[in-house]
Design an enzyme around this catalytic site. Structure first.
Site, PDB file in Angstrom:
ATOM      1  N   ASP A 104       7.099   9.118   3.995  1.00 35.75           N
ATOM      2  CA  ASP A 104       7.336   8.429   2.730  1.00 35.75           C
ATOM      3  C   ASP A 104       8.046   9.362   1.752  1.00 35.75           C
ATOM      4  O   ASP A 104       7.966  10.589   1.886  1.00 35.75           O
ATOM      5  CB  ASP A 104       6.008   7.992   2.088  1.00 35.75           C
ATOM      6  CG  ASP A 104       5.260   6.990   2.950  1.00 35.75           C
ATOM      7  OD1 ASP A 104       5.913   6.315   3.765  1.00 35.75           O
ATOM      8  OD2 ASP A 104       4.024   6.904   2.805  1.00 35.75           O
TER       9      ASP A 104
HETATM   10  N1  URA Z   1       1.320   7.949   6.587  1.00 42.07           N
HETATM   11  C1  URA Z   1       1.658   7.631   5.334  1.00 42.07           C
HETATM   12  O1  URA Z   1       0.951   6.891   4.648  1.00 42.07           O
HETATM   13  N2  URA Z   1       2.791   8.163   4.821  1.00 42.07           N
HETATM   14  C2  URA Z   1       3.587   9.005   5.515  1.00 42.07           C
HETATM   15  O2  URA Z   1       4.601   9.480   4.980  1.00 42.07           O
HETATM   16  C3  URA Z   1       3.219   9.331   6.816  1.00 42.07           C
HETATM   17  C4  URA Z   1       2.074   8.795   7.350  1.00 42.07           C
END
Ligand code: URA
Length: 237
Positions: A104
């Protein structure tokens, strides 16, 4: 027969960045077919050249493999209409390079960048269940109940529950290590939500055999080492 610049050849085969490759070339540490070559832009035949660095042979690696410590604030994509991508951190972008899987925008940590499609497929294919471990800071403590819930798998609103995941406590009960065998959208955050917690900070620290190099600060990157490539089944010696 393809022609490759000497600095590109060296960075691909010796695990150097382009600027490190240019430095060792300038320093006279590189020979091409027995002659010292100080020209970074010297063109070599892909199949018919012998390159030595400090007397040791360096082969040409057609693919690039970079480990990045992704900083928060960049998106894990090759291009985006509005946001800066992780590729904006690179000085030279090897052709076809892409991030293997997504973190993310606000997540930090280990991101592999490559143009080796089959390797990326091997690491991401749902059936492979490649382990990914994250460090997460939560908005409150968790304990045995949450550890067991993660181990059973959680309903996070998808068709199927998640596969079993490992939740381990860190130094404090609101600091945890979570190991997933899948890579669903926002999976760590949604699993934390399912047990009533919010993720305040998230960082990936490993993926399969790759472990985030602690020397890499957020935004730093480096080529994978020979050992890391070997662990991924890519032997470059
Ligand atoms: N899980 C999440 O919530 N975000 C990420 O970036 C990776 C795994």
């Amino acid at each position: 027969m393809g022609q490759i610049r000497l600095d590109k050849w060296l960075s691909s085969g010796a695990g150097l960045t382009r600027s490190q490759a240019r430095k060792v070339i300038k320093a006279g540490r590189v020979t091409v077919d027995g002659q010292t070559c100080r020209k970074a832009d010297w063109k070599l035949d892909q199949d018919g050249s012998t390159v030595l660095l400090d007397g040791r042979p360096v082969g040409y690696q057609a693919f690039s493999y970079l480990m990045m410590n992704k900083p928060a604030g960049l998106v894990s994509a090759t291009r985006d209409q509005r946001e800066k991508t992780v590729l904006s951190l690179l000085d030279q972008i090897p052709k076809g390079l892409f991030p293997v899987g997504r973190l993310d925008k606000d997540t930090e940590g280990l991101l592999l960048l490559t143009n080796d499609g089959p390797l990326a497929h091997d690491l991401l294919a749902p059936g492979r269940h490649v382990d990914k471990t994250y460090y997460a800071l939560l908005d409150g403590p968790v304990g045995r109940e949450e550890i067991e819930a993660f181990a059973r798998g959680l309903d996070i609103g998808d068709d199927k529950s998640t596969l079993p995941a490992r939740l381990e406590l860190g130094d404090r009960p609101d600091q945890v290590y979570i190991t997933l065998q899948e890579g669903r959208f926002h999976q760590v955050k949604r699993m934390a939500r399912a047990v009533g917690r919010t993720v305040l900070f998230l960082k990936r620290i490993s993926m399969g055999p790759l472990v985030l190099d602690e020397k890499l600060k957020p935004g730093d990157w480096r080529p994978l080492t020979k050992e890391e490539l070997a662990a991924l089944g890519k032997d470059i010696s």
